[in-house]
Design a protein around this motif. Structure first.
Motif, PDB file in Angstrom:
ATOM      1  N   ARG A 130       0.843  -1.195   0.000  1.00 17.39           N
ATOM      2  CA  ARG A 130       0.000   0.000   0.000  1.00 17.39           C
ATOM      3  C   ARG A 130       0.875   1.241   0.000  1.00 17.39           C
ATOM      4  O   ARG A 130       1.819   1.337   0.782  1.00 17.39           O
ATOM      5  N   GLU A 131       0.545   2.148  -0.877  1.00 17.10           N
ATOM      6  CA  GLU A 131       1.153   3.474  -0.859  1.00 17.10           C
ATOM      7  C   GLU A 131       0.236   4.346  -0.024  1.00 17.10           C
ATOM      8  O   GLU A 131      -0.926   4.541  -0.371  1.00 17.10           O
ATOM      9  N   VAL A 132       0.741   4.842   1.084  1.00 16.64           N
ATOM     10  CA  VAL A 132      -0.066   5.584   2.044  1.00 16.64           C
ATOM     11  C   VAL A 132       0.379   7.035   2.060  1.00 16.64           C
ATOM     12  O   VAL A 132       1.580   7.320   2.074  1.00 16.64           O
ATOM     13  N   GLU A 133      -0.581   7.933   2.073  1.00 18.61           N
ATOM     14  CA  GLU A 133      -0.263   9.352   2.235  1.00 18.61           C
ATOM     15  C   GLU A 133      -0.309   9.656   3.728  1.00 18.61           C
ATOM     16  O   GLU A 133      -1.349   9.592   4.360  1.00 18.61           O
ATOM     17  N   GLY A 134       0.852   9.969   4.293  1.00 15.32           N
ATOM     18  CA  GLY A 134       0.933  10.287   5.706  1.00 15.32           C
ATOM     19  C   GLY A 134       0.622  11.749   5.955  1.00 15.32           C
ATOM     20  O   GLY A 134       0.296  12.505   5.033  1.00 15.32           O
ATOM     21  N   PRO A 135       0.736  12.182   7.207  1.00 14.42           N
ATOM     22  CA  PRO A 135       0.498  13.585   7.536  1.00 14.42           C
ATOM     23  C   PRO A 135       1.342  14.514   6.659  1.00 14.42           C
ATOM     24  O   PRO A 135       2.500  14.223   6.362  1.00 14.42           O
ATOM     25  N   GLY A 136       0.748  15.591   6.228  1.00 16.09           N
ATOM     26  CA  GLY A 136       1.440  16.550   5.379  1.00 16.09           C
ATOM     27  C   GLY A 136       1.601  16.080   3.944  1.00 16.09           C
ATOM     28  O   GLY A 136       2.331  16.681   3.172  1.00 16.09           O
ATOM     29  N   GLY A 137       0.929  14.977   3.590  1.00 13.29           N
ATOM     30  CA  GLY A 137       1.028  14.460   2.227  1.00 13.29           C
ATOM     31  C   GLY A 137       2.309  13.719   1.930  1.00 13.29           C
ATOM     32  O   GLY A 137       2.612  13.444   0.778  1.00 13.29           O
ATOM     33  N   ILE A 138       3.081  13.376   2.962  1.00 14.08           N
ATOM     34  CA  ILE A 138       4.350  12.681   2.777  1.00 14.08           C
ATOM     35  C   ILE A 138       4.081  11.175   2.627  1.00 14.08           C
ATOM     36  O   ILE A 138       3.430  10.561   3.472  1.00 14.08           O
ATOM     37  N   ALA A 139       4.617  10.586   1.568  1.00 10.88           N
ATOM     38  CA  ALA A 139       4.360   9.176   1.254  1.00 10.88           C
ATOM     39  C   ALA A 139       4.991   8.229   2.267  1.00 10.88           C
ATOM     40  O   ALA A 139       6.067   8.482   2.806  1.00 10.88           O
ATOM     41  N   GLN A 140       4.283   7.125   2.492  1.00 15.61           N
ATOM     42  CA  GLN A 140       4.776   5.981   3.247  1.00 15.61           C
ATOM     43  C   GLN A 140       4.492   4.752   2.393  1.00 15.61           C
ATOM     44  O   GLN A 140       3.530   4.734   1.622  1.00 15.61           O
ATOM     45  N   LEU A 141       5.303   3.742   2.537  1.00 15.45           N
ATOM     46  CA  LEU A 141       5.097   2.483   1.826  1.00 15.45           C
ATOM     47  C   LEU A 141       4.922   1.382   2.865  1.00 15.45           C
ATOM     48  O   LEU A 141       5.756   1.235   3.752  1.00 15.45           O
ATOM     49  N   ARG A 142       3.819   0.659   2.755  1.00 19.64           N
ATOM     50  CA  ARG A 142       3.538  -0.451   3.669  1.00 19.64           C
ATOM     51  C   ARG A 142       3.388  -1.723   2.863  1.00 19.64           C
ATOM     52  O   ARG A 142       2.767  -1.713   1.801  1.00 19.64           O
ATOM     53  N   ALA A 143       3.954  -2.814   3.371  1.00 18.81           N
ATOM     54  CA  ALA A 143       3.852  -4.098   2.682  1.00 18.81           C
ATOM     55  C   ALA A 143       3.970  -5.222   3.699  1.00 18.81           C
ATOM     56  O   ALA A 143       4.555  -5.050   4.773  1.00 18.81           O
ATOM     57  N   VAL A 144       3.433  -6.355   3.349  1.00 20.87           N
ATOM     58  CA  VAL A 144       3.643  -7.578   4.117  1.00 20.87           C
ATOM     59  C   VAL A 144       4.732  -8.352   3.387  1.00 20.87           C
ATOM     60  O   VAL A 144       4.641  -8.578   2.175  1.00 20.87           O
ATOM     61  N   VAL A 145       5.776  -8.733   4.123  1.00 15.38           N
ATOM     62  CA  VAL A 145       6.881  -9.505   3.561  1.00 15.38           C
ATOM     63  C   VAL A 145       6.669 -10.959   3.978  1.00 15.38           C
ATOM     64  O   VAL A 145       6.599 -11.251   5.173  1.00 15.38           O
ATOM     65  N   ALA A 146       6.541 -11.842   2.996  1.00 16.52           N
ATOM     66  CA  ALA A 146       6.256 -13.257   3.258  1.00 16.52           C
ATOM     67  C   ALA A 146       7.553 -14.055   3.209  1.00 16.52           C
ATOM     68  O   ALA A 146       8.019 -14.438   2.133  1.00 16.52           O
ATOM     69  N   THR A 147       8.169 -14.295   4.387  1.00 19.98           N
ATOM     70  CA  THR A 147       9.433 -15.034   4.462  1.00 19.98           C
ATOM     71  C   THR A 147       9.171 -16.493   4.814  1.00 19.98           C
ATOM     72  O   THR A 147       8.066 -16.863   5.197  1.00 19.98           O
ATOM     73  N   SER A 148      10.207 -17.312   4.748  1.00 17.03           N
ATOM     74  CA  SER A 148      10.072 -18.725   5.120  1.00 17.03           C
ATOM     75  C   SER A 148       9.840 -18.885   6.618  1.00 17.03           C
ATOM     76  O   SER A 148       9.346 -19.918   7.059  1.00 17.03           O
ATOM     77  N   ALA A 149      10.190 -17.856   7.407  1.00 18.54           N
ATOM     78  CA  ALA A 149       9.965 -17.901   8.859  1.00 18.54           C
ATOM     79  C   ALA A 149       8.632 -17.284   9.255  1.00 18.54           C
ATOM     80  O   ALA A 149       8.315 -17.198  10.430  1.00 18.54           O
TER      81      ALA A 149
END
Length: 185
Positions: free
Chosen positions: A48-67
């Motif tokens: 997900r590309e998220v617009e944080g406070p002040g319009g500053i971008a954040q990137l959120r993702a789920v990382v699927a590892t073997s653990a």
């Protein structure tokens, strides 16, 4: 296993060719200083590309590892160069929370040291600093540690290092983590 690239300008995207080592990626270049990219050895899901406070971008993702899966949040709030931006940086960091129950990491240029007034805002939400105290900005021999990893959940730091100057005004960091089998959550 996961690389976060901050201040990712469109011209820099060409310098990040697809490689077998990091086949999974999500890049959000921006002409200013707030582009973000994530490269991973493991599949990225629910990006997900998220617009944080002040319009500053954040990137959120789920990382699927073997653990198992973990949530990754890449951020770069504004530096506290005025009372307005100081308050906005603090609001950005205070609002960072895991999306669910999975262990979570926040990576980025926090524009805040571990002893700044922003650090307790993250700690109040259960985040722990994994950034070390070696300077990362500017890339000179002196500086302050503002590039870091904060963790939520059962993480244990195995190693932390600050890399050499690589042409940026920041020095890169490497944080080796593993999921703790016992100890603090």
């Amino acid at each position: 296993d996961v690389i976060a690239v901050l201040e990712l300008a469109p011209a820099f995207v060409q310098a990040l060719p697809a490689t077998p080592e990091w086949p999974h990626r999500h890049l959000m270049p921006s002409p200013g200083s707030f582009g973000i990219g994530v490269l991973s050895r493991w599949p990225l899901r629910a990006v997900r590309e998220v617009e944080g406070p002040g319009g500053i971008a954040q990137l959120r993702a789920v990382v699927a590892t073997s653990a198992g899966e973990f949530e990754l949040i890449a951020v770069h709030p504004m530096p506290p160069i005025s009372p307005h931006w100081h308050a906005l940086r603090n609001r950005t960091l205070a609002e960072l929370k895991p999306a669910g129950a999975a262990p979570t990491l926040i990576v980025g240029d926090f524009n805040a040291t571990p002893w700044s007034n922003a650090a307790p805002l993250l700690a109040a939400n259960g985040w722990r600093w994994f950034g070390g105290v070696q300077p990362t900005w500017p890339h000179a021999a002196w500086g302050i540690p503002i590039d870091a990893v904060w963790g939520h959940g059962p993480w244990q730091v195995v190693d932390h290092a600050v890399g050499p100057a690589i042409g940026s005004d920041h020095r890169p960091i490497r944080v080796d983590l593993r999921r703790a089998t016992s100890g603090p959550p």
